[in-house]
Design a protein around this motif. Structure first.
Motif, PDB file in Angstrom:
ATOM      1  N   ARG A  76     -16.797   2.272 -10.276  1.00  0.00           N
ATOM      2  CA  ARG A  76     -16.471   3.480 -11.031  1.00  0.00           C
ATOM      3  C   ARG A  76     -15.026   3.452 -11.507  1.00  0.00           C
ATOM      4  O   ARG A  76     -14.703   3.877 -12.614  1.00  0.00           O
ATOM      5  N   VAL A 103     -14.422  10.516  -7.433  1.00  0.00           N
ATOM      6  CA  VAL A 103     -14.210   9.703  -8.636  1.00  0.00           C
ATOM      7  C   VAL A 103     -15.448   9.704  -9.510  1.00  0.00           C
ATOM      8  O   VAL A 103     -15.409   9.287 -10.659  1.00  0.00           O
ATOM      9  N   SER A 104     -16.534  10.174  -8.903  1.00  0.00           N
ATOM     10  CA  SER A 104     -17.818  10.148  -9.610  1.00  0.00           C
ATOM     11  C   SER A 104     -17.731  10.759 -11.001  1.00  0.00           C
ATOM     12  O   SER A 104     -18.234  10.199 -11.962  1.00  0.00           O
ATOM     13  N   ILE A 119       2.035   6.813  -6.731  1.00  0.00           N
ATOM     14  CA  ILE A 119       0.936   7.680  -7.167  1.00  0.00           C
ATOM     15  C   ILE A 119       1.274   9.131  -6.836  1.00  0.00           C
ATOM     16  O   ILE A 119       1.004  10.040  -7.623  1.00  0.00           O
ATOM     17  N   PHE A 178      -1.998   2.923 -12.515  1.00  0.00           N
ATOM     18  CA  PHE A 178      -2.191   3.057 -11.075  1.00  0.00           C
ATOM     19  C   PHE A 178      -3.595   2.619 -10.661  1.00  0.00           C
ATOM     20  O   PHE A 178      -3.755   1.951  -9.642  1.00  0.00           O
ATOM     21  N   HIS A 193       0.831  -1.201   0.000  1.00  0.00           N
ATOM     22  CA  HIS A 193       0.000   0.000   0.000  1.00  0.00           C
ATOM     23  C   HIS A 193       0.867   1.252   0.000  1.00  0.00           C
ATOM     24  O   HIS A 193       0.681   2.159  -0.821  1.00  0.00           O
ATOM     25  N   LEU A 226      -6.173   8.212  -0.439  1.00  0.00           N
ATOM     26  CA  LEU A 226      -7.623   8.137  -0.609  1.00  0.00           C
ATOM     27  C   LEU A 226      -7.993   7.062  -1.636  1.00  0.00           C
ATOM     28  O   LEU A 226      -9.068   6.475  -1.568  1.00  0.00           O
ATOM     29  N   LEU A 227      -7.094   6.819  -2.577  1.00  0.00           N
ATOM     30  CA  LEU A 227      -7.359   5.785  -3.585  1.00  0.00           C
ATOM     31  C   LEU A 227      -7.235   4.382  -3.011  1.00  0.00           C
ATOM     32  O   LEU A 227      -8.068   3.524  -3.283  1.00  0.00           O
ATOM     33  N   VAL A 228      -6.198   4.144  -2.226  1.00  0.00           N
ATOM     34  CA  VAL A 228      -5.981   2.773  -1.752  1.00  0.00           C
ATOM     35  C   VAL A 228      -6.744   2.460  -0.465  1.00  0.00           C
ATOM     36  O   VAL A 228      -6.885   1.292  -0.099  1.00  0.00           O
ATOM     37  N   HIS A 229      -7.225   3.506   0.207  1.00  0.00           N
ATOM     38  CA  HIS A 229      -7.868   3.251   1.496  1.00  0.00           C
ATOM     39  C   HIS A 229      -9.198   2.526   1.329  1.00  0.00           C
ATOM     40  O   HIS A 229     -10.092   2.992   0.634  1.00  0.00           O
ATOM     41  N   ASP A 230      -9.275   1.419   2.043  1.00  0.00           N
ATOM     42  CA  ASP A 230     -10.448   0.546   2.034  1.00  0.00           C
ATOM     43  C   ASP A 230     -11.797   1.230   2.204  1.00  0.00           C
ATOM     44  O   ASP A 230     -12.738   0.930   1.486  1.00  0.00           O
ATOM     45  N   GLU A 231     -11.846   2.130   3.185  1.00  0.00           N
ATOM     46  CA  GLU A 231     -13.142   2.691   3.555  1.00  0.00           C
ATOM     47  C   GLU A 231     -13.632   3.802   2.628  1.00  0.00           C
ATOM     48  O   GLU A 231     -14.747   4.258   2.767  1.00  0.00           O
ATOM     49  N   GLY A 232     -12.755   4.236   1.745  1.00  0.00           N
ATOM     50  CA  GLY A 232     -13.162   5.300   0.837  1.00  0.00           C
ATOM     51  C   GLY A 232     -13.115   6.657   1.503  1.00  0.00           C
ATOM     52  O   GLY A 232     -12.597   7.607   0.943  1.00  0.00           O
ATOM     53  N   ARG A 279      -7.465  -3.124  -3.328  1.00  0.00           N
ATOM     54  CA  ARG A 279      -8.692  -2.767  -2.614  1.00  0.00           C
ATOM     55  C   ARG A 279      -9.527  -4.003  -2.270  1.00  0.00           C
ATOM     56  O   ARG A 279      -9.589  -4.951  -3.028  1.00  0.00           O
ATOM     57  N   LEU A 306     -12.225  11.045  -2.435  1.00  0.00           N
ATOM     58  CA  LEU A 306     -12.029  11.548  -3.788  1.00  0.00           C
ATOM     59  C   LEU A 306     -13.366  11.631  -4.509  1.00  0.00           C
ATOM     60  O   LEU A 306     -14.271  10.847  -4.229  1.00  0.00           O
ATOM     61  N   LEU A 324       2.735   1.891  -3.185  1.00  0.00           N
ATOM     62  CA  LEU A 324       1.822   2.348  -4.243  1.00  0.00           C
ATOM     63  C   LEU A 324       1.446   3.813  -4.045  1.00  0.00           C
ATOM     64  O   LEU A 324       1.416   4.598  -5.002  1.00  0.00           O
TER      65      LEU A 324
END
Lengths: 153, 153
Positions: free
Chosen positions: B126, A88-89, A14, B108, A7, A34-40, B116, A86, A10
């Motif tokens: 997404r 990402v939407s 990034i 990435f 993690h 924020l990308l790799v974190h499980d909880e979003g 994840r 993030l 990576l």
DNA sequence: CTGTTAGTTCTGCAAATACAGAACTAAAAA
DNA sequence: TTTTTAGTTCTGTATTTGCAGAACTAACAG
């Protein structure tokens, strides 16, 4: 969440990627986290701890990310902390912006063509060619998304 | 060549544009000068004079531009000076590289998806969507140039 | 009202950047 | 051979960047 070495590594990569795009180091790391974190969603404190940086640095970086519209926070009843995530939407929107940003060079090409004499017709011709292509390219962006949609179905 | 105020101002703006892309200030100004300069080819000395900077700075900036393949120099018989020019010839190649560079984020995204968990299915979905689009996008680049060619004729 | 939590803003500094100026180099000219 | 030309490399420095740490603020808790 406990971050493994994978993690962390990576997140660093990034981070470097985003540094090359002109962002400051910590901003890139936060995007990575924020990308790799499980909880979003990740709390301000957790960002400070996971990345081992100061509160002030995190505060400034998050302000920047929010201003750029790349990040939002939500809150929870009975909890004063802010949880960052993030956006990402709207990757379509972001991607469009990046493409348009590249095509911004056209504005300059056209201005250059206006001030140039016709001493170098070949050079000018290539520039006009490029400008025409950029015109075409910008108009093609929406069609690109449509073709993707079709191909998906 | 005598630069008018308009020329100088345009060079500055082209410089700033390139600074935002991560280049150092003088590199951007040199690109601007080579773009607006009538003769297409500009000697080392003239760059120094027109931009009012030191020889060392110009030397370093030109080395950088040549390393990046954005600039070349030619010489003339009985003249030891080097005349520098932009390589506008391969704008298609340059543009392709820029597009591919944008799409590099896909690498990435895919790595992120691998680490994840499925705690956040919507987020992951997404991301997968975005990755698929980037895949599609990269493959579409050559077709883009072809469609442009057709439209031209 | 006092203390605590969560984050922001201010101040300062270490490191990196971008350039100037001088010393240097290589090749051609005199 | 000495000098000049054209550019490079080295050294030093002003400026900018990116962050830490401390002081501060706002809101809620006790």
């Amino acid at each position: 969440m406990v971050l493994t070495e994978k993690h962390k590594e990576l997140i660093e990569r990034i981070g470097v990627f985003h540094e090359h795009k002109g962002m400051q180091p910590l901003v890139g790391r936060i995007i990575g986290l924020l990308l790799v974190h499980d909880e979003g969603e990740v709390s301000f404190d957790e960002i400070v701890e996971q990345l081992g940086v100061s509160k002030s640095a995190v505060s400034n970086a998050l302000t920047f990310l929010q201003a750029k519209g790349r990040c939002v926070y939500s809150t929870r009843p009975g909890d004063r902390k802010r949880y960052f995530a993030l956006k990402v939407s709207d990757w379509k929107e972001d991607f469009t912006k990046e493409l348009e940003n590249i095509a911004e060079i056209q504005k300059f090409i056209d201005e250059v063509l206006e001030v140039r004499t016709d001493k170098t017709p070949e050079f000018n011709c290539r520039m006009r060619d490029f400008s025409n292509f950029l015109d075409f390219f910008k108009k093609e962006i929406p069609a690109l998304f449509e073709r993707f949609k079709k191909q998906q179905a």
